[in-house]
Design a protein around this motif. Structure first.
Motif: not given
Ligand SMILES: C[S@@+](CC[C@H](N)C(=O)[O-])C[C@H]1O[C@@H](n2cnc3c(N)ncnc32)[C@H](O)[C@@H]1O
Length: 272
Positions: A56, A80, A108-109
């Protein structure tokens, strides 16, 4: 009230996905956030020469810090589901300083595109609170971490979001109402250590990070405005009350009295 959907679950389906890239970069450039990342990466034990996965990764705010920390002998991968955020991450990294050259991958995570035991440390920063099946992400993070490696997570806990403004009842309606309707798990921070233990990680440790904002800058203003915008749209408050609440925050800022604080909690455990 319409069902609220957290845009961070599917950024690329939003009308203006780049808006979220701007928000993430604005947050990441706050000095207190830089300090928070440094402390969290120390808790996670990220060091020179390591292979690190940032789940993410968004626009790569954390990934860039990890790259500097592991140095040229390390390997850093950001993953991401948002192609828009990944494009920003790739572009931003080109201007970053020395260190490892991160790879940004679409994924995807809930199903990480890596084999078993590929990384020394696996991170997820402000991700789990947005995802209803967050524990499945933890399971995947464990799978791709080598035995003896570490899984480390950091989230806000919106039960600790405080503002020094006069109308407490209105503040609760806006702040708590927004948190309950927006995030999959608004109190995620306090749950992390327990969830890492439940996932099977050993020697779990946690740490609280208190972030205080006393400057009413563009990032803080936009954070409060978004809360009022959504609380009004969801009919948690009347528009007139939302505007009054924002004016009270602005008045505090004009007097030099603005105070806002939010706790983040980090947790780290060792993969058996
Ligand atoms: C609030 S942002 C945080 C981004 C980064 N980690 C930061 O701290 O700047 C949340 C992130 O989680 C990602 N995300 C949402 N669902 C996800 C999933 N199922 N697996 C992985 N990442 C995901 C979003 O695309 C987004 O980039």
């Amino acid at each position: 009230m319409p069902a609220a959907v957290d845009p961070y679950r599917a950024i690329d389906r939003e009308a203006d996905p780049r808006r979220f890239a701007r928000i993430l970069e604005a947050r990441g450039s706050q000095p207190n956030q830089t300090r928070l990342r440094r402390a969290f990466l120390s808790l996670a034990g990220v060091g020179a020469g390591m292979r690190v996965l940032d789940v993410g990764c968004g626009t790569g705010v954390v990934t860039r810090d990890v790259a500097a920390r592991v140095g040229t002998g390390g390997v850093v991968v950001g993953v991401d589901p948002s192609r828009v955020l990944l494009a920003v991450a790739r572009r931003r990294h080109r201007g970053a300083g020395p260190g490892a050259r991160p790879t940004f991958r679409h994924g995807d995570g809930l199903g990480l595109p890596f084999p078993l035991a590929s990384f020394d440390v696996t991170l997820a920063v402000t991700v789990l609170l947005h995802v209803p099946a967050g524990d499945r992400i933890l399971g995947e993070m464990m799978r791709v971490t080598r035995p003896g490696g570490r899984v480390a997570v950091l989230d806000q806990d919106f039960g600790t979001f405080v503002l020094d403004v006069p109308d407490r009842a209105l503040t609760r309606r806006i702040v708590d109402g927004h948190a309950e309707h927006f995030y999959a798990e608004p109190w995620s921070g306090r749950t992390l250590a327990r969830r890492l233990r439940l996932a099977g990680l050993a020697r779990v440790r946690s740490q609280a990070f208190v972030v205080v904002d006393q400057l009413y800058d563009d990032y803080v203003r936009s954070m409060l405005e978004r809360r009022v915008e959504l609380a009004t749209r969801w009919r948690l408050v009347a528009a007139v009350d939302g505007r009054r609440w924002l004016r009270s925050a602005e008045a505090a800022a004009a007097r030099g009295d603005f105070f806002m604080s939010l706790n983040y909690y980090g947790a780290v455990g060792v993969r058996p």
